[in-house]
Design an enzyme around this catalytic site. Sequence first.
Site, PDB file in Angstrom:
ATOM      1  CG  ASP A  74      -1.828   1.141   1.346  1.00 19.08           C
ATOM      2  OD1 ASP A  74      -1.606   2.173   0.673  1.00 19.08           O
ATOM      3  OD2 ASP A  74      -2.815   1.033   2.099  1.00 19.08           O
ATOM      4  CB  VAL A  75       2.031   3.524  -2.666  1.00 21.01           C
ATOM      5  CG1 VAL A  75       2.793   2.445  -3.394  1.00 21.01           C
ATOM      6  CG2 VAL A  75       0.732   3.873  -3.374  1.00 21.01           C
ATOM      7  CE1 TYR A 167      -7.873  11.115  -8.875  1.00 23.35           C
ATOM      8  CE2 TYR A 167      -8.801  12.703 -10.408  1.00 23.35           C
ATOM      9  CZ  TYR A 167      -8.084  11.544 -10.168  1.00 23.35           C
ATOM     10  OH  TYR A 167      -7.588  10.815 -11.228  1.00 23.35           O
ATOM     11  CE  LYS A 171      -4.533  11.549  -9.734  1.00 24.50           C
ATOM     12  NZ  LYS A 171      -3.460  10.531  -9.694  1.00 24.50           N
TER      13      LYS A 171
HETATM   14  N1  LIG Z   1      -8.606   6.302 -16.029  1.00 23.72           N
HETATM   15  C1  LIG Z   1      -8.654   7.620 -16.114  1.00 23.72           C
HETATM   16  O1  LIG Z   1      -9.552   8.182 -16.763  1.00 23.72           O
HETATM   17  C2  LIG Z   1      -7.592   8.470 -15.471  1.00 23.72           C
HETATM   18  C3  LIG Z   1      -7.492   9.806 -15.857  1.00 23.72           C
HETATM   19  C4  LIG Z   1      -6.526  10.606 -15.260  1.00 23.72           C
HETATM   20  C5  LIG Z   1      -5.687  10.080 -14.303  1.00 23.72           C
HETATM   21  N2  LIG Z   1      -5.806   8.772 -13.945  1.00 23.72           N
HETATM   22  C6  LIG Z   1      -4.894   8.271 -12.906  1.00 23.72           C
HETATM   23  O2  LIG Z   1      -4.190   7.162 -13.403  1.00 23.72           O
HETATM   24  C7  LIG Z   1      -3.884   6.260 -12.332  1.00 23.72           C
HETATM   25  C8  LIG Z   1      -4.384   4.868 -12.700  1.00 23.72           C
HETATM   26  O3  LIG Z   1      -5.758   4.966 -12.965  1.00 23.72           O
HETATM   27  P1  LIG Z   1      -6.591   3.780 -13.640  1.00 23.72           P
HETATM   28  O4  LIG Z   1      -7.727   4.399 -14.351  1.00 23.72           O
HETATM   29  O5  LIG Z   1      -5.692   2.847 -14.354  1.00 23.72           O
HETATM   30  O6  LIG Z   1      -7.206   3.134 -12.302  1.00 23.72           O
HETATM   31  P2  LIG Z   1      -7.497   1.643 -11.852  1.00 23.72           P
HETATM   32  O7  LIG Z   1      -7.769   0.755 -13.010  1.00 23.72           O
HETATM   33  O8  LIG Z   1      -8.528   1.798 -10.785  1.00 23.72           O
HETATM   34  O9  LIG Z   1      -6.110   1.228 -11.190  1.00 23.72           O
HETATM   35  C9  LIG Z   1      -5.662   1.854 -10.036  1.00 23.72           C
HETATM   36  C10 LIG Z   1      -4.366   1.216  -9.645  1.00 23.72           C
HETATM   37  O10 LIG Z   1      -3.821   1.899  -8.499  1.00 23.72           O
HETATM   38  C11 LIG Z   1      -3.566   0.925  -7.501  1.00 23.72           C
HETATM   39  N3  LIG Z   1      -3.696   1.547  -6.188  1.00 23.72           N
HETATM   40  C12 LIG Z   1      -4.639   2.420  -5.786  1.00 23.72           C
HETATM   41  N4  LIG Z   1      -4.381   2.806  -4.529  1.00 23.72           N
HETATM   42  C13 LIG Z   1      -3.260   2.151  -4.134  1.00 23.72           C
HETATM   43  C14 LIG Z   1      -2.500   2.120  -2.943  1.00 23.72           C
HETATM   44  N5  LIG Z   1      -2.830   2.857  -1.886  1.00 23.72           N
HETATM   45  N6  LIG Z   1      -1.397   1.352  -2.904  1.00 23.72           N
HETATM   46  C15 LIG Z   1      -1.037   0.601  -3.980  1.00 23.72           C
HETATM   47  N7  LIG Z   1      -1.715   0.586  -5.128  1.00 23.72           N
HETATM   48  C16 LIG Z   1      -2.824   1.345  -5.198  1.00 23.72           C
HETATM   49  C17 LIG Z   1      -4.552  -0.191  -7.751  1.00 23.72           C
HETATM   50  O11 LIG Z   1      -4.044  -1.392  -7.200  1.00 23.72           O
HETATM   51  P3  LIG Z   1      -4.954  -2.489  -6.443  1.00 23.72           P
HETATM   52  O12 LIG Z   1      -6.312  -2.465  -7.068  1.00 23.72           O
HETATM   53  O13 LIG Z   1      -4.181  -3.753  -6.653  1.00 23.72           O
HETATM   54  O14 LIG Z   1      -4.945  -2.043  -5.020  1.00 23.72           O
HETATM   55  C18 LIG Z   1      -4.540  -0.235  -9.273  1.00 23.72           C
HETATM   56  O15 LIG Z   1      -3.410  -0.933  -9.740  1.00 23.72           O
HETATM   57  C19 LIG Z   1      -4.523   6.862 -11.080  1.00 23.72           C
HETATM   58  O16 LIG Z   1      -3.559   7.622 -10.372  1.00 23.72           O
HETATM   59  C20 LIG Z   1      -5.587   7.781 -11.647  1.00 23.72           C
HETATM   60  O17 LIG Z   1      -5.902   8.846 -10.782  1.00 23.72           O
HETATM   61  C21 LIG Z   1      -6.744   7.953 -14.496  1.00 23.72           C
END
Ligand SMILES: NC(=O)c1ccc[n+]([C@@H]2O[C@H](COP(=O)([O-])OP(=O)(O)OC[C@H]3O[C@@H](n4cnc5c(N)ncnc54)[C@H](OP(=O)(O)O)[C@@H]3O)[C@@H](O)[C@H]2O)c1
Length: 261
Positions: A74-75, A167, A171
Amino acid sequence: MFDEIGGEPPRYPDLAGKVALVTGGSRGIGAETCRALAANGCEVAVNGRDRAAIDEVVAGIVAAGGAAVAAPGDVTDEAAVRRMRDTVERELGPVDVLAAFAGGQGAPAPTAELGADRWRAVIESDLTSVYLTVAAFLPGMIGRGGGSIITMSSAAGRRPSRANAAYAAAKAGVVMLTEHLAGEVGGHGIRVNCLAPSAVLNDRMRRSMSDGRLEELAAAYPLGRIGRPGDVAQAVLYLASDASSWVTGVTLDLTGGRVGA
Ligand SMILES: NC(=O)c1ccc[n+]([C@@H]2O[C@H](COP(=O)([O-])OP(=O)(O)OC[C@H]3O[C@@H](n4cnc5c(N)ncnc54)[C@H](OP(=O)(O)O)[C@@H]3O)[C@@H](O)[C@H]2O)c1
């Protein structure tokens, strides 16, 4: 995912043999980034909290002929981040490419109803986690005189959006943390850059949005589609590689043309 955006990820030969850690590598954008780095010959440490999801990403990479190990933790927990660093360094050696991508607590909520507990949880998840991750690896990178750090912001951190205020603030904080660090550690040969994607298709969106809603969303982008994890992974490859050796302190807006207002 790369099949969906047209075949294999691009190749950056200088990435071969480098050690990369991707926090939040267990699914979504992070998982695709792990696969793209591994396809470029990196040895990849896959972080997340869900061991089964991590193992699936690792197994997929290994089955494709790449090298990957699990780096659970957990980061938001400083001790867990240090343990994760020790595991990665023991199994793969010092980290050259650090992608701090874990997070994603952007679900909309009226600020009047957010509450202090949720505010703190989002800041921990989406800002403090980036600091803790970078802080754990920075001394080693400074000692070795190099490294590429890539942080994850969001379009929500660049201008007001439907995402919750914590958020957005977290960010936006990642953008400034990135710029600050880039100035601070550039003299040690370390580059620090940030990605700020708009909507990128992930499992949650697939589950919660109808095809019609996804099409409506796509139509709001000048390029006529929302992002895919591979779009972000391609940017990571560039920022990780020496191809971007004169690029630091930059936030790259990955938004399908939705820039400005
Ligand atoms: N998708 C979008 O539209 C979008 C747009 C802008 C920015 N982002 C950013 O991109 C990143 C990834 O997003 P995503 O859409 O790919 O989300 P996702 O599919 O929900 O994946 C989130 C990832 O973060 C990990 N995670 C979350 N909290 C954690 C913690 N405390 N410790 C360790 N691992 C943690 C999860 O791991 P586990 O499930 O294994 O815990 C998972 O691997 C995020 O920072 C998000 O804010 C996403």
